[in-house]
Each structure stands twice: as C-alpha cells, then as structure tokens.
Motif scaffolding. Structure first.
Motif, PDB file in Angstrom:
ATOM      1  N   GLN A  16      -9.074 -24.435   7.974  1.00  0.00           N
ATOM      2  CA  GLN A  16      -8.594 -23.364   8.839  1.00  0.00           C
ATOM      3  C   GLN A  16      -7.311 -23.821   9.508  1.00  0.00           C
ATOM      4  N   CYS A  17      -6.457 -22.854   9.773  1.00  0.00           N
ATOM      5  CA  CYS A  17      -5.186 -23.182  10.414  1.00  0.00           C
ATOM      6  C   CYS A  17      -5.388 -23.329  11.918  1.00  0.00           C
ATOM      7  N   GLU A  18      -4.333 -23.688  12.613  1.00  0.00           N
ATOM      8  CA  GLU A  18      -4.418 -23.898  14.058  1.00  0.00           C
ATOM      9  C   GLU A  18      -4.809 -22.625  14.802  1.00  0.00           C
ATOM     10  N   ALA A  19      -4.564 -21.475  14.201  1.00  0.00           N
ATOM     11  CA  ALA A  19      -4.946 -20.196  14.808  1.00  0.00           C
ATOM     12  C   ALA A  19      -6.381 -19.803  14.481  1.00  0.00           C
ATOM     13  N   GLY A  20      -7.082 -20.648  13.708  1.00  0.00           N
ATOM     14  CA  GLY A  20      -8.475 -20.376  13.378  1.00  0.00           C
ATOM     15  C   GLY A  20      -8.696 -19.520  12.158  1.00  0.00           C
ATOM     16  N   MET A  21      -7.638 -19.245  11.403  1.00  0.00           N
ATOM     17  CA  MET A  21      -7.768 -18.417  10.206  1.00  0.00           C
ATOM     18  C   MET A  21      -8.099 -19.276   8.991  1.00  0.00           C
ATOM     19  N   PRO A  22      -8.823 -18.698   8.010  1.00  0.00           N
ATOM     20  CA  PRO A  22      -9.177 -19.467   6.812  1.00  0.00           C
ATOM     21  C   PRO A  22      -7.949 -19.861   6.000  1.00  0.00           C
ATOM     22  N   MET A  23      -8.090 -20.971   5.275  1.00  0.00           N
ATOM     23  CA  MET A  23      -7.077 -21.428   4.329  1.00  0.00           C
ATOM     24  C   MET A  23      -7.783 -21.800   3.026  1.00  0.00           C
ATOM     25  N   GLY A  24      -7.061 -21.682   1.905  1.00  0.00           N
ATOM     26  CA  GLY A  24      -7.698 -21.924   0.622  1.00  0.00           C
ATOM     27  C   GLY A  24      -6.911 -22.837  -0.282  1.00  0.00           C
ATOM     28  N   LEU A  25      -7.638 -23.489  -1.186  1.00  0.00           N
ATOM     29  CA  LEU A  25      -7.018 -24.278  -2.249  1.00  0.00           C
ATOM     30  C   LEU A  25      -7.303 -23.609  -3.585  1.00  0.00           C
ATOM     31  N   HIS A  42       0.841  -1.191   0.000  1.00  0.00           N
ATOM     32  CA  HIS A  42       0.000   0.000   0.000  1.00  0.00           C
ATOM     33  C   HIS A  42       0.880   1.247   0.000  1.00  0.00           C
ATOM     34  N   HIS A  43       0.396   2.306  -0.615  1.00  0.00           N
ATOM     35  CA  HIS A  43       1.107   3.568  -0.603  1.00  0.00           C
ATOM     36  C   HIS A  43       1.308   4.001   0.850  1.00  0.00           C
ATOM     37  N   PRO A  44       2.435   4.616   1.174  1.00  0.00           N
ATOM     38  CA  PRO A  44       2.690   5.031   2.561  1.00  0.00           C
ATOM     39  C   PRO A  44       1.596   5.910   3.162  1.00  0.00           C
ATOM     40  N   ASP A  45       0.841   6.625   2.325  1.00  0.00           N
ATOM     41  CA  ASP A  45      -0.226   7.488   2.830  1.00  0.00           C
ATOM     42  C   ASP A  45      -1.546   6.752   3.053  1.00  0.00           C
ATOM     43  N   VAL A  46      -1.599   5.489   2.681  1.00  0.00           N
ATOM     44  CA  VAL A  46      -2.846   4.717   2.778  1.00  0.00           C
ATOM     45  C   VAL A  46      -2.776   3.766   3.969  1.00  0.00           C
ATOM     46  N   ALA A  47      -3.798   3.796   4.802  1.00  0.00           N
ATOM     47  CA  ALA A  47      -3.908   2.842   5.905  1.00  0.00           C
ATOM     48  C   ALA A  47      -4.478   1.544   5.334  1.00  0.00           C
ATOM     49  N   PRO A  48      -3.736   0.448   5.354  1.00  0.00           N
ATOM     50  CA  PRO A  48      -4.200  -0.785   4.718  1.00  0.00           C
ATOM     51  C   PRO A  48      -5.471  -1.334   5.374  1.00  0.00           C
ATOM     52  N   PRO A  49      -6.333  -1.986   4.605  1.00  0.00           N
ATOM     53  CA  PRO A  49      -7.485  -2.676   5.182  1.00  0.00           C
ATOM     54  C   PRO A  49      -7.034  -3.745   6.183  1.00  0.00           C
ATOM     55  N   LEU A  50      -7.934  -4.072   7.114  1.00  0.00           N
ATOM     56  CA  LEU A  50      -7.633  -5.061   8.144  1.00  0.00           C
ATOM     57  C   LEU A  50      -8.475  -6.315   7.948  1.00  0.00           C
ATOM     58  N   ASN A  51      -7.860  -7.458   8.194  1.00  0.00           N
ATOM     59  CA  ASN A  51      -8.542  -8.734   8.021  1.00  0.00           C
ATOM     60  C   ASN A  51      -9.662  -8.862   9.057  1.00  0.00           C
ATOM     61  N   PRO A  52     -10.921  -9.069   8.635  1.00  0.00           N
ATOM     62  CA  PRO A  52     -12.020  -9.132   9.602  1.00  0.00           C
ATOM     63  C   PRO A  52     -11.988 -10.371  10.490  1.00  0.00           C
ATOM     64  N   TRP A  53     -11.227 -11.384  10.102  1.00  0.00           N
ATOM     65  CA  TRP A  53     -11.091 -12.571  10.945  1.00  0.00           C
ATOM     66  C   TRP A  53     -10.159 -12.309  12.124  1.00  0.00           C
ATOM     67  N   ASN A  54      -9.126 -11.523  11.883  1.00  0.00           N
ATOM     68  CA  ASN A  54      -8.155 -11.201  12.920  1.00  0.00           C
ATOM     69  C   ASN A  54      -7.266 -10.097  12.364  1.00  0.00           C
ATOM     70  N   ALA A  55      -7.297  -8.953  13.001  1.00  0.00           N
ATOM     71  CA  ALA A  55      -6.586  -7.790  12.473  1.00  0.00           C
ATOM     72  C   ALA A  55      -5.078  -7.949  12.483  1.00  0.00           C
ATOM     73  N   ASP A  56      -4.570  -8.971  13.160  1.00  0.00           N
ATOM     74  CA  ASP A  56      -3.124  -9.208  13.184  1.00  0.00           C
ATOM     75  C   ASP A  56      -2.657 -10.020  11.981  1.00  0.00           C
ATOM     76  N   TYR A  57      -3.586 -10.425  11.110  1.00  0.00           N
ATOM     77  CA  TYR A  57      -3.245 -11.271   9.963  1.00  0.00           C
ATOM     78  C   TYR A  57      -3.374 -10.503   8.649  1.00  0.00           C
ATOM     79  N   TRP A  58      -2.565 -10.936   7.702  1.00  0.00           N
ATOM     80  CA  TRP A  58      -2.526 -10.365   6.349  1.00  0.00           C
ATOM     81  C   TRP A  58      -3.867 -10.546   5.659  1.00  0.00           C
ATOM     82  N   THR A  59      -4.250  -9.547   4.865  1.00  0.00           N
ATOM     83  CA  THR A  59      -5.471  -9.639   4.054  1.00  0.00           C
ATOM     84  C   THR A  59      -5.218 -10.269   2.690  1.00  0.00           C
ATOM     85  N   GLY A  60      -3.932 -10.422   2.317  1.00  0.00           N
ATOM     86  CA  GLY A  60      -3.628 -10.699   0.919  1.00  0.00           C
ATOM     87  C   GLY A  60      -3.606  -9.392   0.143  1.00  0.00           C
TER      88      GLY A  60
END
Length: 474
Positions: free
Chosen positions: A433-442, A141-159
């Motif tokens: 889902q991973c051990e932390a409860g986050m979604p996983m995809g194929l 993300h551009h330095p001036d943009v606050a990146p979106p947060l993952n609704p499952w857990n804000a500590d995880y990447w959104t992709g």
C-alpha cells in the motif's frame, strides 16, 4: 451459526470465491440466500459506487434457485456452482442489454451468449449483471456515463477499462468478474483496488460474443480476490471454441491444482534497471519486499536484461495499432454515427483511419520481433517480475482526462501493453500500500501458455502475505 440467517453479519460477501464455494457445496450456505444478500448489498452501495451498468436481479435469483436445487439433488457442477459473479459490459448475454460503455449500443439486448457466458452458465454460476466500463474499452468513459468510484477512496482512480469489474469485486458486490485487457485493462484496475487479475495468453479464452476494441490485442481474462479464485474462473472459461478460430487448441490445464504446487526451483527473472529507472520510491520498496518473499519461498531470482528499449517502442506502437483495429471494429457505426461517440474514442478511430499502410506494416514487423525477443527471455526464466505501473496510485485529479495526457498514458503502459502486443500471459497481485493507504500491485509474466507457473507463484505469494485479504471499509 446458521449462515443463511445473517449472511452480511457473517462477512460472507467479502469471502474469496473458493471459500464461499466450499460452504455452498457443504450445504452451509444457500445459493439463493447469498444471491439475495448480494443483490441487497448492490442496492445499498452501488448507487454511490456505480459499478453496474445493468443488474439482472430476477434472472440471478432464478439461476440461484436452479443451482440450489441441483446441489441438493447431488448434481454439483464445480466451484462456480451457485456463486454470484458479474460480467464486464462487453460480454454478450442473450436478452440482456450490452452497451460496452457506448451510447450507440445502450439499451440493445444481445441476441446470443458469448462463449464465456455459455461456459459460466454450464458451470452453474449466478450472473448478477453487466459491469460499467470505459467507452468501447478504450481510455475514457463516455461523457454520458458517470464513472465507477474506487471503494478504497473515491478521490482515486479505479483503473481502466474494466473499472466496474474492479470496483464491484473489491467492494463485495460480486465474487469475481470477467474482464478484458487490451493495453492494461485488467492489471491497472486490479492494482488500483487490491485485486488479483489474470490476462491470459492471447487466444487462451474465446473472444466470440465479446465486443471488440482491437482484435489482435484484446485478451479475455478475469478479476478475483485471490490467485486461486482467478485460477478457478480461468479454468472454467478457457479453451478452444469452434465459434472463434483464433482460440487456442491447447488443452486447458487444471489451474486450480497448480495453485497448490510448491515454487521451489522456479526461476523468476528481474531486470533491476528496468524495474527501478524512473520508478517511484514507494513502488521500488514494494518490489524489493516482493523479491524477498519469492526468495524465502524457494524461488531463484535471476538478474537479466529485459529488452526495454524495444519495449518502449512497442508502447509507442500500441496506440496506432490499436487505433487501426478500433477503426475496423467500429466500421459499421463510424463515421455514420460519429456524433454519438465520445471525443476520445472518436479521435482514436480517426487516427486509425488515417494511418498509412506502410507505417502499419512497420508496426507489425516490430511487433513480431518484440514477441521473439520476449520468447527468448523465457528460455532462461520461468517468469518475469515487474511493477504494474511506475508510479503510486493515481488520484482523479492527477489523471484528469486520461486520453488527453499522452505522456502519462505512455508511463502507465510501460509494463503492461508490451505483453498485449506480444500475447504473453500476466498475473497481477496486490503487494503493498502507498503512503496514502491505497493498494499497490505487482505483475508476473510468463511464456506463452505459462499460466500454470503464474498461478503457482501467485498462490504461494499470497500464502506468505496478506495484501490480498485487505478489504475496503464500506
């Protein structure tokens, strides 16, 4: 129950798109009331989630009113009529600002509609706004943009780069979203947020009016909550376009019909070595469970050897190829406005401007050979099954500044960017889902214009599993 009295309590904002469409068509749900409820939810949640770059509330309500009036008069346009959806902020929409995650274009209204936007308008969709994304659709993300947060857990990447599209669709802030994929930008966010996404065959959807990262790598697709929803969205936006000569002329099939077709006898290719080598145990277990589901559904699993060494070279070739094409795409503003660029996208463009012509030609020749090798794979199977990424969901701490971590980028791109290089279609499905409860995809890939097979397999998988029905607690 009167659905229009308390839409939020009825849980309608977390329904699949097609389930909502059926309620709208039957008159049980008002397009105006569902749009108002959607806008209230955006106002309530998106201050924290940051998925929207720009909300077009007034025009969305006008479109909802038009849809409601037409449906009452018996003029039903199809499954998107009256349904609130949103656009990744690289689809031009006349009169609406489109920044594509950049500082340079921020606040500048588009002077025309992208072809995709026009087709959504023709289908009667309600357009809620523009969704946040990385700068120019690259990695950060551009330095001036606050990146979106993952609704499952804000500590995880959104992709990335379709970060806002994934967050909004997963969080119930729209019923589906347009997106793009140049190296994995539909598939990573879908895996990270529990969504279904289709990266179609290159050229299946017009790129007219879509902000360009790398012309020959950019694939226009969609994100949704189910394979059937993705099929309905793609069926609406796909097809030839006089404004984009690279858009394919092949007729658009009824993808939604394909989601009801059985999968018995379909051949699903699996490379057991490629799918397991240097792959996290949690991801391997997810894939093993998915293989059992496809077998139970009647598909035939076919062991094969994917050209993995050549695919690894394609991953290495992707970055310089993307860089050259990005330099071309930004020629009117870079280097003349270099100071307004973020450091990652600027470094990519500089790399593209410096690449020797012979090195570029070598990449093109290897790319053509890779496309032929994958075409040969699909002479023997109908689809190919693989993970989206070889590791479990990533935390924000793990990725830091993604563009500054080439090793991690190469690992992430292992299963994604090769199909951007070759143009083959891919469907991403939530599968665990991973051990932390986050979604996983194929991910499933198919031959050129093989989207019908992908939707058949995806819908059957989702009829037999419930991963796509999980929603984040908000």
């Amino acid at each position: 129950m009167n659905y229009t009295e308390d839409i939020k309590a009825a849980g309608l904002l977390q329904l699949d798109l097609l389930a909502l469409a059926a309620l709208i068509r039957s008159g049980q749900v008002s397009p105006v009331e569902i749009t108002r409820a959607q806008l209230r939810r955006i106002a309530s949640l998106d201050g924290d989630l940051r998925s929207y770059a720009h909300v077009t509330a007034a025009s969305a309500l006008q479109e909802a009113q038009t849809a409601e009036r037409e449906i009452r008069q018996g003029c039903y346009r199809g499954p998107l009529h009256g349904v609130p959806i949103a656009l990744k902020d690289l689809f031009r929409r006349k009169g609406v600002p489109m920044a594509a995650g950049t500082a340079i274009h921020r606040g500048t209204p588009a002077d025309h509609d992208a072809t995709v936007v026009g087709r959504l308008r023709d289908a009667g969709a309600v357009l809620l706004g523009q969704l946040q994304m990385t700068e120019g659709a690259y990695s950060d993300h551009h330095p001036d943009v606050a990146p979106p947060l993952n609704p499952w857990n804000a500590d995880y990447w959104t992709g990335i780069s379709s970060s806002g599209a994934a967050v909004a669709t997963a969080a119930g802030l729209c019923f589906g979203a347009t997106a793009s994929d140049t190296g994995g930008s539909i598939r990573w966010p879908c895996a990270a947020t529990g969504l279904t996404g289709i990266k179609p065959t290159w050229g299946r959807v017009s790129r007219h009016g879509v902000f360009e990262l790398a012309a020959s790598l950019d694939h226009v697709g969609v994100m949704a909550r189910s394979a059937a929803d993705a099929a309905a969205l793609l069926e609406t936006i796909a097809g030839a376009d006089a404004k984009d000569p690279t858009a394919l002329q092949a007729p658009v099939p009824r993808y939604t019909v394909q989601t009801e077709a059985p999968v018995g006898g379909l051949r699903v290719g699996v490379d057991p070595d490629w799918n397991a080598r240097d792959v996290d145990p949690q991801t391997r277990r997810m894939m093993e469970a998915a293989m059992r589901v496809f077998e139970q559904l009647g598909a035939t699993l076919v062991p094969l050897r994917f050209p993995s060494e050549e695919a690894a070279q394609a991953v290495r070739d992707w970055a310089p190829l993307c860089a050259v094409e990005a330099a071309v795409a930004h020629a009117s503003t870079y280097p003349s406005r270099k100071q307004e660029y973020g450091p990652v996208l600027a470094s990519v463009i500089e790399r593209g401007r410096a690449l020797p012509g012979q090195a570029y030609q070598d990449i093109l020749l290897r790319r053509l050979a890779m496309r032929g090798r994958i075409d040969a794979v699909f002479a023997h199977v109908d689809a190919l099954l693989m993970p989206v990424q070889p590791m479990p969901p990533l935390t924000l701490d793990a990725i830091s500044v993604l563009g500054a971590q080439p090793g991690l980028v190469e690992a992430l791109q292992r299963y994604t960017c090769v199909f951007d290089m070759t143009g083959h279609p891919c469907l991403t499905l939530p599968a665990g889902q991973c051990e932390a409860g986050m979604p996983m995809g194929l991910q499933l890939a198919a031959a050129q214009l093989g989207e019908p097979v992908l939707f058949r397999l995806g819908a059957a998988f989702q009829a037999a599993t419930s991963w796509h029905l999980r929603r984040p607690a908000l």
